[in-house]
Design a protein around this motif. Structure first.
Motif, mmCIF file in Angstrom:
data_model
loop_
_atom_site.group_PDB
_atom_site.id
_atom_site.type_symbol
_atom_site.label_atom_id
_atom_site.label_comp_id
_atom_site.label_asym_id
_atom_site.label_seq_id
_atom_site.Cartn_x
_atom_site.Cartn_y
_atom_site.Cartn_z
ATOM 1 N N HIS A 169 4.176 2.375 -4.146
ATOM 2 C CA HIS A 169 3.692 1.199 -3.419
ATOM 3 C C HIS A 169 2.561 1.589 -2.460
ATOM 4 O O HIS A 169 1.553 0.871 -2.356
ATOM 5 C CB HIS A 169 4.839 0.567 -2.633
ATOM 6 N N TYR A 170 2.697 2.719 -1.791
ATOM 7 C CA TYR A 170 1.679 3.184 -0.853
ATOM 8 C C TYR A 170 0.386 3.536 -1.590
ATOM 9 O O TYR A 170 -0.721 3.217 -1.132
ATOM 10 C CB TYR A 170 2.208 4.398 -0.095
ATOM 11 N N LYS A 171 0.506 4.178 -2.737
ATOM 12 C CA LYS A 171 -0.676 4.547 -3.517
ATOM 13 C C LYS A 171 -1.421 3.301 -4.005
ATOM 14 O O LYS A 171 -2.666 3.248 -3.990
ATOM 15 C CB LYS A 171 -0.281 5.432 -4.697
ATOM 16 N N LYS A 172 -0.681 2.293 -4.426
ATOM 17 C CA LYS A 172 -1.311 1.050 -4.874
ATOM 18 C C LYS A 172 -2.016 0.334 -3.727
ATOM 19 O O LYS A 172 -3.109 -0.219 -3.910
ATOM 20 C CB LYS A 172 -0.278 0.124 -5.512
ATOM 21 N N ILE A 173 -1.410 0.363 -2.540
ATOM 22 C CA ILE A 173 -2.049 -0.266 -1.378
ATOM 23 C C ILE A 173 -3.372 0.422 -1.068
ATOM 24 O O ILE A 173 -4.401 -0.234 -0.822
ATOM 25 C CB ILE A 173 -1.108 -0.232 -0.155
ATOM 26 N N LEU A 174 -3.380 1.757 -1.088
ATOM 27 C CA LEU A 174 -4.611 2.500 -0.819
ATOM 28 C C LEU A 174 -5.682 2.189 -1.867
ATOM 29 O O LEU A 174 -6.857 1.971 -1.530
ATOM 30 C CB LEU A 174 -4.329 4.005 -0.807
ATOM 31 N N LEU A 175 -5.289 2.172 -3.134
ATOM 32 C CA LEU A 175 -6.248 1.920 -4.202
ATOM 33 C C LEU A 175 -6.800 0.499 -4.125
ATOM 34 O O LEU A 175 -8.012 0.279 -4.253
ATOM 35 C CB LEU A 175 -5.603 2.168 -5.561
ATOM 36 N N HIS A 176 -5.918 -0.484 -3.924
ATOM 37 C CA HIS A 176 -6.369 -1.863 -3.786
ATOM 38 C C HIS A 176 -7.286 -2.021 -2.574
ATOM 39 O O HIS A 176 -8.339 -2.672 -2.659
ATOM 40 C CB HIS A 176 -5.170 -2.808 -3.636
ATOM 41 N N SER A 177 -6.915 -1.412 -1.457
ATOM 42 C CA SER A 177 -7.707 -1.547 -0.233
ATOM 43 C C SER A 177 -9.107 -0.962 -0.402
ATOM 44 O O SER A 177 -10.111 -1.612 -0.072
ATOM 45 C CB SER A 177 -6.988 -0.854 0.936
ATOM 46 N N GLY A 178 -9.179 0.267 -0.912
ATOM 47 C CA GLY A 178 -10.482 0.902 -1.100
ATOM 48 C C GLY A 178 -11.333 0.175 -2.126
ATOM 49 O O GLY A 178 -12.543 -0.004 -1.939
#
Length: 303
Positions: A226-235
Protein backbone atom coordinates in the motif's frame (compact mmCIF):
# COMPACT_ATOMS: atom_id res chain seq x y z
CA UNK A 1 27.45 -0.15 -0.23
CA UNK A 2 27.24 -0.50 -4.01
CA UNK A 3 28.10 -4.19 -3.70
CA UNK A 4 25.23 -4.74 -1.25
CA UNK A 5 22.78 -2.85 -3.48
CA UNK A 6 23.84 -4.77 -6.59
CA UNK A 7 23.53 -8.13 -4.86
CA UNK A 8 20.07 -7.26 -3.59
CA UNK A 9 18.76 -5.94 -6.91
CA UNK A 10 19.89 -9.15 -8.60
CA UNK A 11 18.00 -11.21 -6.03
CA UNK A 12 14.50 -12.44 -6.69
CA UNK A 13 14.89 -11.64 -10.39
CA UNK A 14 11.44 -11.40 -12.00
CA UNK A 15 10.51 -13.75 -14.83
CA UNK A 16 9.96 -10.86 -17.28
CA UNK A 17 13.22 -8.92 -17.58
CA UNK A 18 13.72 -5.43 -18.95
CA UNK A 19 15.41 -5.30 -22.39
CA UNK A 20 14.97 -9.07 -22.84
CA UNK A 21 15.10 -10.00 -26.53
CA UNK A 22 15.52 -6.39 -27.69
CA UNK A 23 19.20 -6.28 -28.62
CA UNK A 24 18.54 -4.57 -31.97
CA UNK A 25 16.49 -1.81 -30.35
CA UNK A 26 19.18 -1.33 -27.71
CA UNK A 27 21.86 -0.99 -30.41
CA UNK A 28 19.66 1.50 -32.29
CA UNK A 29 19.19 3.60 -29.17
CA UNK A 30 22.88 3.49 -28.22
CA UNK A 31 23.79 4.56 -31.76
CA UNK A 32 21.84 7.80 -31.27
CA UNK A 33 23.55 8.50 -27.94
CA UNK A 34 27.00 7.85 -29.42
CA UNK A 35 26.14 9.97 -32.47
CA UNK A 36 25.13 12.86 -30.20
CA UNK A 37 28.48 12.63 -28.40
CA UNK A 38 30.25 12.89 -31.76
CA UNK A 39 28.15 15.95 -32.59
CA UNK A 40 29.10 17.49 -29.24
CA UNK A 41 32.78 17.13 -30.20
CA UNK A 42 32.09 18.76 -33.56
CA UNK A 43 30.34 21.69 -31.86
CA UNK A 44 33.27 22.14 -29.47
CA UNK A 45 35.79 22.48 -32.31
CA UNK A 46 33.68 23.96 -35.14
CA UNK A 47 30.77 25.76 -33.52
CA UNK A 48 27.08 24.93 -33.88
CA UNK A 49 25.89 27.10 -36.77
CA UNK A 50 26.17 25.99 -40.40
CA UNK A 51 24.77 28.49 -42.88
CA UNK A 52 22.17 29.07 -44.04
CA UNK A 53 19.94 27.10 -41.62
CA UNK A 54 21.94 24.35 -39.95
CA UNK A 55 22.14 24.17 -36.16
CA UNK A 56 24.22 21.34 -34.73
CA UNK A 57 22.87 21.94 -31.23
CA UNK A 58 19.51 20.72 -32.55
CA UNK A 59 21.22 17.62 -33.96
CA UNK A 60 22.90 16.90 -30.63
CA UNK A 61 19.70 17.22 -28.59
CA UNK A 62 17.54 15.36 -31.12
CA UNK A 63 19.81 12.33 -31.53
CA UNK A 64 20.38 12.07 -27.77
CA UNK A 65 16.66 12.36 -27.03
CA UNK A 66 15.47 9.82 -29.58
CA UNK A 67 18.30 7.46 -28.63
CA UNK A 68 17.24 7.54 -24.96
CA UNK A 69 13.60 7.16 -26.03
CA UNK A 70 14.37 4.01 -28.05
CA UNK A 71 16.39 2.57 -25.15
CA UNK A 72 13.35 3.13 -22.93
CA UNK A 73 11.09 1.38 -25.45
CA UNK A 74 13.56 -1.52 -25.57
CA UNK A 75 13.38 -1.77 -21.78
CA UNK A 76 9.59 -1.97 -21.49
CA UNK A 77 8.66 -3.84 -24.67
CA UNK A 78 9.16 -7.27 -23.01
CA UNK A 79 6.47 -6.31 -20.49
CA UNK A 80 3.85 -5.93 -23.24
CA UNK A 81 3.28 -9.67 -23.79
CA UNK A 82 3.09 -9.22 -27.56
CA UNK A 83 3.19 -12.28 -29.78
CA UNK A 84 6.46 -12.82 -31.65
CA UNK A 85 5.10 -11.56 -34.97
CA UNK A 86 3.51 -8.37 -33.62
CA UNK A 87 6.53 -7.62 -31.48
CA UNK A 88 8.82 -8.01 -34.48
CA UNK A 89 6.70 -5.63 -36.58
CA UNK A 90 6.70 -2.99 -33.84
CA UNK A 91 10.43 -3.44 -33.28
CA UNK A 92 11.33 -2.91 -36.94
CA UNK A 93 8.98 0.04 -37.35
CA UNK A 94 10.76 1.71 -34.44
CA UNK A 95 14.19 0.85 -35.84
CA UNK A 96 13.41 2.02 -39.40
CA UNK A 97 11.78 5.27 -38.29
CA UNK A 98 14.60 6.00 -35.85
CA UNK A 99 17.41 5.38 -38.33
CA UNK A 100 15.76 7.65 -40.91
CA UNK A 101 15.31 10.31 -38.23
CA UNK A 102 18.99 10.12 -37.25
CA UNK A 103 20.03 10.38 -40.89
CA UNK A 104 17.80 13.26 -41.99
CA UNK A 105 18.42 15.32 -38.86
CA UNK A 106 22.19 14.91 -39.02
CA UNK A 107 22.84 15.09 -42.77
CA UNK A 108 20.54 18.04 -43.47
CA UNK A 109 21.93 20.15 -40.65
CA UNK A 110 25.48 19.36 -41.78
CA UNK A 111 24.42 20.69 -45.20
CA UNK A 112 23.07 23.85 -43.58
CA UNK A 113 19.45 22.87 -44.25
CA UNK A 114 16.62 22.78 -41.72
CA UNK A 115 15.41 19.15 -41.96
CA UNK A 116 11.80 20.05 -41.12
CA UNK A 117 10.84 23.57 -42.12
CA UNK A 118 13.44 24.65 -44.67
CA UNK A 119 13.11 27.87 -46.63
CA UNK A 120 16.49 27.50 -48.34
CA UNK A 121 16.43 23.90 -49.56
CA UNK A 122 15.61 22.36 -52.93
CA UNK A 123 12.49 20.43 -53.88
CA UNK A 124 14.25 17.23 -52.83
CA UNK A 125 14.90 18.75 -49.41
CA UNK A 126 11.23 19.64 -49.13
CA UNK A 127 10.23 16.06 -49.98
CA UNK A 128 12.73 14.73 -47.42
CA UNK A 129 11.25 17.10 -44.84
CA UNK A 130 7.72 15.93 -45.63
CA UNK A 131 8.86 12.32 -45.25
CA UNK A 132 10.42 13.31 -41.94
CA UNK A 133 7.01 14.54 -40.84
CA UNK A 134 5.42 11.23 -41.88
CA UNK A 135 8.09 9.28 -40.00
CA UNK A 136 7.42 11.42 -36.92
CA UNK A 137 3.74 10.54 -37.20
CA UNK A 138 4.70 6.84 -37.39
CA UNK A 139 6.57 7.20 -34.10
CA UNK A 140 3.55 8.97 -32.61
CA UNK A 141 1.26 6.19 -33.87
CA UNK A 142 3.52 3.53 -32.33
CA UNK A 143 3.44 5.38 -29.01
CA UNK A 144 -0.37 5.47 -29.16
CA UNK A 145 -0.49 1.73 -29.94
CA UNK A 146 1.70 0.97 -26.92
CA UNK A 147 -0.31 3.33 -24.73
CA UNK A 148 -3.60 1.62 -25.59
CA UNK A 149 -2.06 -1.82 -25.23
CA UNK A 150 -0.59 -1.18 -21.77
CA UNK A 151 -3.80 0.44 -20.54
CA UNK A 152 -5.82 -2.57 -21.71
CA UNK A 153 -3.53 -5.20 -20.20
CA UNK A 154 -5.25 -7.23 -17.51
CA UNK A 155 -3.91 -8.68 -14.30
CA UNK A 156 -2.24 -10.72 -13.11
CA UNK A 157 1.06 -9.30 -14.31
CA UNK A 158 4.49 -10.45 -13.17
CA UNK A 159 5.61 -6.86 -12.45
CA UNK A 160 2.52 -4.89 -11.39
CA UNK A 161 4.31 -1.80 -10.03
CA UNK A 162 6.35 -1.47 -13.19
CA UNK A 163 3.20 -1.86 -15.29
CA UNK A 164 1.53 0.92 -13.30
CA UNK A 165 4.56 3.15 -13.86
CA UNK A 166 4.49 2.40 -17.60
CA UNK A 167 0.81 3.35 -17.77
CA UNK A 168 1.47 6.71 -16.14
CA UNK A 169 4.52 7.23 -18.35
CA UNK A 170 2.53 6.70 -21.54
CA UNK A 171 -0.08 9.17 -20.33
CA UNK A 172 2.70 11.77 -20.31
CA UNK A 173 3.96 10.49 -23.68
CA UNK A 174 0.48 11.04 -25.14
CA UNK A 175 0.68 14.72 -24.20
CA UNK A 176 4.18 14.88 -25.71
CA UNK A 177 2.90 13.28 -28.92
CA UNK A 178 0.11 15.87 -29.16
CA UNK A 179 2.81 18.54 -28.79
CA UNK A 180 4.69 16.92 -31.68
CA UNK A 181 1.62 17.02 -33.90
CA UNK A 182 1.11 20.64 -32.81
CA UNK A 183 4.61 21.52 -34.11
CA UNK A 184 3.97 19.73 -37.40
CA UNK A 185 0.73 21.61 -37.97
CA UNK A 186 2.30 24.90 -36.90
CA UNK A 187 5.42 24.23 -38.98
CA UNK A 188 7.42 25.66 -36.08
CA UNK A 189 8.29 25.00 -32.44
CA UNK A 190 7.56 28.55 -31.26
CA UNK A 191 4.14 29.88 -30.38
CA UNK A 192 2.94 33.24 -29.09
CA UNK A 193 5.47 35.70 -27.67
CA UNK A 194 7.71 33.19 -25.88
CA UNK A 195 6.07 29.74 -25.96
CA UNK A 196 8.31 26.85 -27.00
CA UNK A 197 6.47 23.61 -27.76
CA UNK A 198 9.68 21.58 -27.83
CA UNK A 199 9.95 21.91 -24.03
CA UNK A 200 6.56 20.26 -23.56
CA UNK A 201 7.42 17.67 -26.21
CA UNK A 202 10.75 16.72 -24.66
CA UNK A 203 9.77 16.67 -20.99
CA UNK A 204 6.63 14.69 -21.76
CA UNK A 205 8.67 11.89 -23.35
CA UNK A 206 11.10 11.78 -20.41
CA UNK A 207 8.36 10.18 -18.31
CA UNK A 208 9.54 6.91 -19.86
CA UNK A 209 12.63 7.32 -17.71
CA UNK A 210 11.42 9.31 -14.69
CA UNK A 211 8.25 7.38 -13.83
CA UNK A 212 9.51 3.94 -14.80
CA UNK A 213 12.67 4.54 -12.74
CA UNK A 214 10.48 5.38 -9.73
CA UNK A 215 8.45 2.19 -10.20
CA UNK A 216 11.62 0.12 -10.66
CA UNK A 217 13.12 1.35 -7.40
CA UNK A 218 9.87 0.77 -5.52
CA UNK A 219 9.49 -2.81 -6.73
CA UNK A 220 12.95 -3.55 -5.32
CA UNK A 221 11.92 -2.64 -1.78
CA UNK A 222 10.16 -4.65 0.91
CA UNK A 223 8.00 -1.75 2.04
CA UNK A 224 4.29 -2.44 2.39
CA UNK A 225 2.46 -2.77 -0.90
CA UNK A 226 0.00 0.00 0.00
CA UNK A 227 2.85 2.40 0.84
CA UNK A 228 4.65 1.65 -2.43
CA UNK A 229 1.48 2.31 -4.43
CA UNK A 230 0.92 5.61 -2.63
CA UNK A 231 4.47 6.74 -3.47
CA UNK A 232 4.13 5.68 -7.11
CA UNK A 233 0.71 7.31 -7.54
CA UNK A 234 1.89 10.50 -5.82
CA UNK A 235 5.05 10.89 -7.89
CA UNK A 236 3.34 9.97 -11.16
CA UNK A 237 0.31 12.23 -10.67
CA UNK A 238 2.62 15.10 -9.72
CA UNK A 239 4.55 14.54 -12.96
CA UNK A 240 1.39 14.43 -15.10
CA UNK A 241 0.06 17.62 -13.51
CA UNK A 242 3.41 19.31 -14.13
CA UNK A 243 3.18 18.36 -17.81
CA UNK A 244 -0.34 19.82 -17.99
CA UNK A 245 0.87 23.09 -16.43
CA UNK A 246 3.68 23.25 -18.99
CA UNK A 247 1.12 22.66 -21.74
CA UNK A 248 -1.13 25.46 -20.46
CA UNK A 249 1.77 27.91 -20.21
CA UNK A 250 2.92 27.00 -23.72
CA UNK A 251 -0.59 27.34 -25.15
CA UNK A 252 -0.70 30.84 -23.65
CA UNK A 253 2.40 31.62 -25.70
CA UNK A 254 4.54 32.23 -22.64
CA UNK A 255 7.87 30.79 -21.48
CA UNK A 256 7.77 27.99 -18.92
CA UNK A 257 10.87 29.51 -17.28
CA UNK A 258 9.32 32.80 -16.22
CA UNK A 259 8.51 33.43 -12.55
CA UNK A 260 4.72 33.39 -12.71
CA UNK A 261 2.13 31.25 -10.97
CA UNK A 262 1.83 28.42 -13.53
CA UNK A 263 5.58 27.69 -13.88
CA UNK A 264 6.03 27.99 -10.11
CA UNK A 265 3.26 25.43 -9.50
CA UNK A 266 4.83 23.18 -12.12
CA UNK A 267 8.21 23.44 -10.35
CA UNK A 268 6.60 22.51 -7.03
CA UNK A 269 5.10 19.41 -8.63
CA UNK A 270 8.49 18.50 -10.06
CA UNK A 271 9.92 18.58 -6.53
CA UNK A 272 7.07 16.33 -5.35
CA UNK A 273 8.08 13.76 -7.99
CA UNK A 274 11.75 14.13 -7.03
CA UNK A 275 10.86 13.62 -3.38
CA UNK A 276 9.16 10.29 -4.13
CA UNK A 277 12.22 9.14 -6.09
CA UNK A 278 14.53 10.07 -3.21
CA UNK A 279 12.30 8.20 -0.76
CA UNK A 280 12.34 5.11 -3.00
CA UNK A 281 16.15 5.23 -3.30
CA UNK A 282 16.50 5.62 0.48
CA UNK A 283 14.30 2.54 0.97
CA UNK A 284 16.51 0.51 -1.38
CA UNK A 285 19.72 1.63 0.32
CA UNK A 286 18.32 1.03 3.81
CA UNK A 287 17.13 -2.40 2.79
CA UNK A 288 20.49 -3.36 1.27
CA UNK A 289 22.29 -2.30 4.44
CA UNK A 290 19.99 -4.31 6.68
CA UNK A 291 20.34 -7.33 4.38
CA UNK A 292 16.64 -8.26 4.37
CA UNK A 293 15.94 -11.89 3.64
CA UNK A 294 12.13 -11.89 3.36
CA UNK A 295 10.59 -12.06 -0.14
CA UNK A 296 9.50 -8.87 -1.86
CA UNK A 297 5.88 -7.92 -1.28
CA UNK A 298 4.61 -8.12 -4.86
CA UNK A 299 0.91 -8.88 -5.32
CA UNK A 300 -0.67 -8.77 -8.74
CA UNK A 301 -1.83 -5.39 -9.98
CA UNK A 302 -5.54 -4.78 -9.81
CA UNK A 303 -7.52 -1.67 -10.73
Amino acid sequence: MLKFIKSYLNANEPSVKLFEGERKLVITGLFGVILSLGIASFIYFQGHLILPEGNMKDVFSFNAAIGIYILSIAAILPLARFGDRKRKVIRWLFISATLYSYAIETVQNFRGINPRFSSAGTNIDMVAGMLFGIVSLVLVALAIVLTIHFLRMKSPHERPLLLLGVRYAFTSVTVASIAGIWMILLQDRLTGDAGNIIVLHGIGFHALQTLILLAWFLEKTQAKWHYKKILLHSGSIAWILMILFIGIQTALGRSVFELTIIPILGSCLLFVWLGTVIMAVVLVIKQSRNDYSSPIDQPSFTE
